[in-house]
Design a protein around this motif. Structure first.
Motif, PDB file in Angstrom:
ATOM      1  N   GLY A  85      -2.852 -59.446 -42.864  1.00 39.88           N
ATOM      2  CA  GLY A  85      -2.155 -60.639 -42.399  1.00 39.88           C
ATOM      3  C   GLY A  85      -1.436 -61.352 -43.529  1.00 39.88           C
ATOM      4  O   GLY A  85      -0.286 -61.800 -43.370  1.00 39.88           O
ATOM      5  N   MET A  86      -2.098 -61.456 -44.675  1.00 43.60           N
ATOM      6  CA  MET A  86      -1.456 -62.067 -45.844  1.00 43.60           C
ATOM      7  C   MET A  86      -0.256 -61.235 -46.303  1.00 43.60           C
ATOM      8  O   MET A  86       0.785 -61.779 -46.671  1.00 43.60           O
ATOM      9  N   TRP A  87      -0.413 -59.907 -46.283  1.00 43.53           N
ATOM     10  CA  TRP A  87       0.679 -59.024 -46.700  1.00 43.53           C
ATOM     11  C   TRP A  87       1.921 -59.237 -45.819  1.00 43.53           C
ATOM     12  O   TRP A  87       3.033 -59.371 -46.320  1.00 43.53           O
ATOM     13  N   MET A  88       1.713 -59.267 -44.508  1.00 42.21           N
ATOM     14  CA  MET A  88       2.853 -59.453 -43.602  1.00 42.21           C
ATOM     15  C   MET A  88       3.490 -60.827 -43.783  1.00 42.21           C
ATOM     16  O   MET A  88       4.716 -60.967 -43.708  1.00 42.21           O
ATOM     17  N   THR A  89       2.652 -61.828 -44.028  1.00 47.69           N
ATOM     18  CA  THR A  89       3.189 -63.170 -44.251  1.00 47.69           C
ATOM     19  C   THR A  89       4.053 -63.215 -45.506  1.00 47.69           C
ATOM     20  O   THR A  89       5.128 -63.833 -45.533  1.00 47.69           O
ATOM     21  N   LEU A  90       3.606 -62.539 -46.552  1.00 51.39           N
ATOM     22  CA  LEU A  90       4.295 -62.607 -47.837  1.00 51.39           C
ATOM     23  C   LEU A  90       5.521 -61.697 -47.916  1.00 51.39           C
ATOM     24  O   LEU A  90       6.543 -62.072 -48.519  1.00 51.39           O
ATOM     25  N   PHE A  91       5.445 -60.508 -47.311  1.00 55.96           N
ATOM     26  CA  PHE A  91       6.460 -59.498 -47.578  1.00 55.96           C
ATOM     27  C   PHE A  91       7.304 -59.086 -46.380  1.00 55.96           C
ATOM     28  O   PHE A  91       8.326 -58.420 -46.558  1.00 55.96           O
ATOM     29  N   HIS A  92       6.905 -59.438 -45.164  1.00 59.75           N
ATOM     30  CA  HIS A  92       7.751 -59.143 -44.012  1.00 59.75           C
ATOM     31  C   HIS A  92       8.676 -60.323 -43.735  1.00 59.75           C
ATOM     32  O   HIS A  92       8.314 -61.479 -43.970  1.00 59.75           O
ATOM     33  N   GLN A  93       9.841 -60.021 -43.250  1.00 59.98           N
ATOM     34  CA  GLN A  93      10.830 -61.065 -42.987  1.00 59.98           C
ATOM     35  C   GLN A  93      10.288 -62.085 -41.986  1.00 59.98           C
ATOM     36  O   GLN A  93       9.650 -61.749 -40.992  1.00 59.98           O
ATOM     37  N   ARG A  94      10.552 -63.344 -42.265  1.00 58.60           N
ATOM     38  CA  ARG A  94      10.085 -64.399 -41.372  1.00 58.60           C
ATOM     39  C   ARG A  94      10.880 -64.409 -40.070  1.00 58.60           C
ATOM     40  O   ARG A  94      12.068 -64.087 -40.048  1.00 58.60           O
ATOM     41  N   LEU A  95      10.194 -64.810 -38.998  1.00 60.23           N
ATOM     42  CA  LEU A  95      10.901 -65.043 -37.746  1.00 60.23           C
ATOM     43  C   LEU A  95      11.665 -66.366 -37.827  1.00 60.23           C
ATOM     44  O   LEU A  95      11.306 -67.242 -38.619  1.00 60.23           O
ATOM     45  N   PRO A  96      12.695 -66.535 -37.028  1.00 62.08           N
ATOM     46  CA  PRO A  96      13.489 -67.782 -37.098  1.00 62.08           C
ATOM     47  C   PRO A  96      12.673 -69.045 -36.833  1.00 62.08           C
ATOM     48  O   PRO A  96      13.041 -70.127 -37.307  1.00 62.08           O
ATOM     49  N   ASP A  97      11.578 -68.928 -36.063  1.00 62.00           N
ATOM     50  CA  ASP A  97      10.796 -70.125 -35.743  1.00 62.00           C
ATOM     51  C   ASP A  97       9.649 -70.358 -36.723  1.00 62.00           C
ATOM     52  O   ASP A  97       8.760 -71.173 -36.470  1.00 62.00           O
ATOM     53  N   ASP A 103       8.351 -73.301 -43.594  1.00 59.13           N
ATOM     54  CA  ASP A 103       7.495 -73.239 -44.783  1.00 59.13           C
ATOM     55  C   ASP A 103       6.070 -73.708 -44.484  1.00 59.13           C
ATOM     56  O   ASP A 103       5.109 -73.197 -45.064  1.00 59.13           O
ATOM     57  N   LEU A 104       5.927 -74.679 -43.583  1.00 61.98           N
ATOM     58  CA  LEU A 104       4.594 -75.173 -43.260  1.00 61.98           C
ATOM     59  C   LEU A 104       3.758 -74.086 -42.592  1.00 61.98           C
ATOM     60  O   LEU A 104       2.594 -73.866 -42.959  1.00 61.98           O
ATOM     61  N   LEU A 105       4.320 -73.383 -41.614  1.00 57.53           N
ATOM     62  CA  LEU A 105       3.583 -72.312 -40.953  1.00 57.53           C
ATOM     63  C   LEU A 105       3.279 -71.178 -41.925  1.00 57.53           C
ATOM     64  O   LEU A 105       2.199 -70.567 -41.869  1.00 57.53           O
ATOM     65  N   PHE A 106       4.220 -70.890 -42.826  1.00 59.29           N
ATOM     66  CA  PHE A 106       4.005 -69.891 -43.873  1.00 59.29           C
ATOM     67  C   PHE A 106       2.774 -70.254 -44.704  1.00 59.29           C
ATOM     68  O   PHE A 106       1.891 -69.421 -44.947  1.00 59.29           O
ATOM     69  N   ALA A 107       2.690 -71.511 -45.113  1.00 57.95           N
ATOM     70  CA  ALA A 107       1.568 -71.967 -45.930  1.00 57.95           C
ATOM     71  C   ALA A 107       0.261 -71.972 -45.127  1.00 57.95           C
ATOM     72  O   ALA A 107      -0.797 -71.592 -45.642  1.00 57.95           O
ATOM     73  N   ILE A 108       0.336 -72.402 -43.873  1.00 57.51           N
ATOM     74  CA  ILE A 108      -0.856 -72.439 -43.025  1.00 57.51           C
ATOM     75  C   ILE A 108      -1.458 -71.045 -42.877  1.00 57.51           C
ATOM     76  O   ILE A 108      -2.678 -70.854 -42.971  1.00 57.51           O
ATOM     77  N   ARG A 109      -0.612 -70.061 -42.646  1.00 52.32           N
ATOM     78  CA  ARG A 109      -1.109 -68.688 -42.486  1.00 52.32           C
ATOM     79  C   ARG A 109      -1.781 -68.189 -43.762  1.00 52.32           C
ATOM     80  O   ARG A 109      -2.826 -67.528 -43.711  1.00 52.32           O
ATOM     81  N   LEU A 110      -1.200 -68.503 -44.906  1.00 51.17           N
ATOM     82  CA  LEU A 110      -1.806 -68.075 -46.171  1.00 51.17           C
ATOM     83  C   LEU A 110      -3.140 -68.770 -46.405  1.00 51.17           C
ATOM     84  O   LEU A 110      -4.109 -68.146 -46.861  1.00 51.17           O
ATOM     85  N   VAL A 111      -3.216 -70.052 -46.094  1.00 48.45           N
ATOM     86  CA  VAL A 111      -4.450 -70.807 -46.313  1.00 48.45           C
ATOM     87  C   VAL A 111      -5.580 -70.265 -45.446  1.00 48.45           C
ATOM     88  O   VAL A 111      -6.695 -70.007 -45.940  1.00 48.45           O
ATOM     89  N   PHE A 112      -5.325 -70.057 -44.175  1.00 47.87           N
ATOM     90  CA  PHE A 112      -6.396 -69.607 -43.287  1.00 47.87           C
ATOM     91  C   PHE A 112      -6.757 -68.138 -43.525  1.00 47.87           C
ATOM     92  O   PHE A 112      -7.928 -67.758 -43.386  1.00 47.87           O
ATOM     93  N   SER A 113      -5.784 -67.305 -43.885  1.00 48.56           N
ATOM     94  CA  SER A 113      -6.105 -65.924 -44.238  1.00 48.56           C
ATOM     95  C   SER A 113      -6.999 -65.881 -45.471  1.00 48.56           C
ATOM     96  O   SER A 113      -7.988 -65.137 -45.522  1.00 48.56           O
ATOM     97  N   SER A 114      -6.660 -66.699 -46.466  1.00 49.91           N
ATOM     98  CA  SER A 114      -7.472 -66.755 -47.679  1.00 49.91           C
ATOM     99  C   SER A 114      -8.870 -67.274 -47.377  1.00 49.91           C
ATOM    100  O   SER A 114      -9.870 -66.754 -47.900  1.00 49.91           O
ATOM    101  N   ALA A 115      -8.962 -68.304 -46.524  1.00 52.87           N
ATOM    102  CA  ALA A 115     -10.269 -68.868 -46.176  1.00 52.87           C
ATOM    103  C   ALA A 115     -11.134 -67.832 -45.469  1.00 52.87           C
ATOM    104  O   ALA A 115     -12.344 -67.731 -45.725  1.00 52.87           O
TER     105      ALA A 115
END
Length: 247
Positions: free
Chosen positions: A104-116, A119-131
């Motif tokens: 999940g972290m890999w896709m968040t960091l290296f796959h192209q973001r969807l239009p919706d 940056d906040l959702l990007f950060a949220i996904r990284l925080v919860f994946s790390s947790a």
């Protein structure tokens, strides 16, 4: 009396079934995405995975196992009746949880973001994946110390994050039914809220378990303290099976 006992026996199984049903929505969507990628069918939401589909496959399969089989791990009667299953499947589920979090972290960091996705959702996904990854490691460390209550608490928190996609689907459907499709900020807040709901429920269950079983919690902490004291006083002595069983 018999009716109450029957309800107490069936309630945990109903909870496990409910957790599986919640996870069924994102699992079905994930499997559909895998089938699309395998068939070469491309949609705007899946084109970003074409160049590197492996993380998607790993994420869907690992998260599916973690969410479905993980629900059974919290049924006390099942743990007592099948302790070997609990330990064996627990080892597999820890690996599945780590794979799901890392992919999940890999896709968040290296796959192209969807239009919706902002940056906040990007950060949220990284925080919860790390947790989730941290909670699994802490759960593993706790069971190596034979601290079952702490192990159960950390794994419950990790499972709450792993079940986030199911809660996000339900929260998003409810929000869209009331206020229509959300914008970027609205989606980010809904995703974060769903994860927080899951963690709040998990924390409530953990705290109630400590109130219901204070003796077990104190015994586990006392045993860990005694083991630590013995190691400090006799650093060269080795205890048999000191690390304890793995999950």
């Amino acid at each position: 009396m018999g009716l109450e006992q029957s309800k107490m026996r069936t309630a945990p199984w109903l909870v496990a079934l409910s957790l599986m049903l919640v996870s069924a929505i994102p699992i079905a969507v994930g499997i559909y995405v895998i089938v699309e990628l395998a068939a070469g069918r491309v949609r705007p939401v899946t084109i970003r995975h074409i160049a590197s589909p492996s993380p998607v496959v790993l994420h869907v399969l690992a998260a599916a196992a973690f969410a479905t089989l993980g629900a059974l791990q919290f049924v006390a009667a099942f743990r007592r009746q099948s302790p070997g299953w609990h330990r064996g499947v627990g080892r597999v589920l820890m690996m599945c949880g780590l794979i799901a979090g890392l992919s999940g972290m890999w896709m968040t960091l290296f796959h192209q973001r969807l239009p919706d996705t902002n940056d906040l959702l990007f950060a949220i996904r990284l925080v919860f994946s790390s947790a989730m990854l941290v909670f699994i490691v802490l759960g593993f460390a706790a069971i190596r110390r034979r601290n079952v209550p702490q192990h159960r608490a950390w794994m419950m928190r990790a499972y709450a994050i792993g079940l986030g996609a199911g809660t996000q689907a339900l929260v998003s459907m409810a929000a869209e039914g009331v206020a229509g499709a959300p914008d970027q900020m609205g989606k980010a807040l809904l995703m974060g809220t769903a994860w927080l709901i899951n963690l709040a429920i998990a924390e409530l269950v953990v705290r109630r378990a400590r109130q219901w079983h204070p003796v077990q919690e104190l015994s586990a902490n006392a045993a860990h303290s005694a083991l630590a004291s013995r190691n400090l006083s006799s650093p060269n002595s080795a205890l048999p099976n000191q690390q304890g069983p793995t999950l």
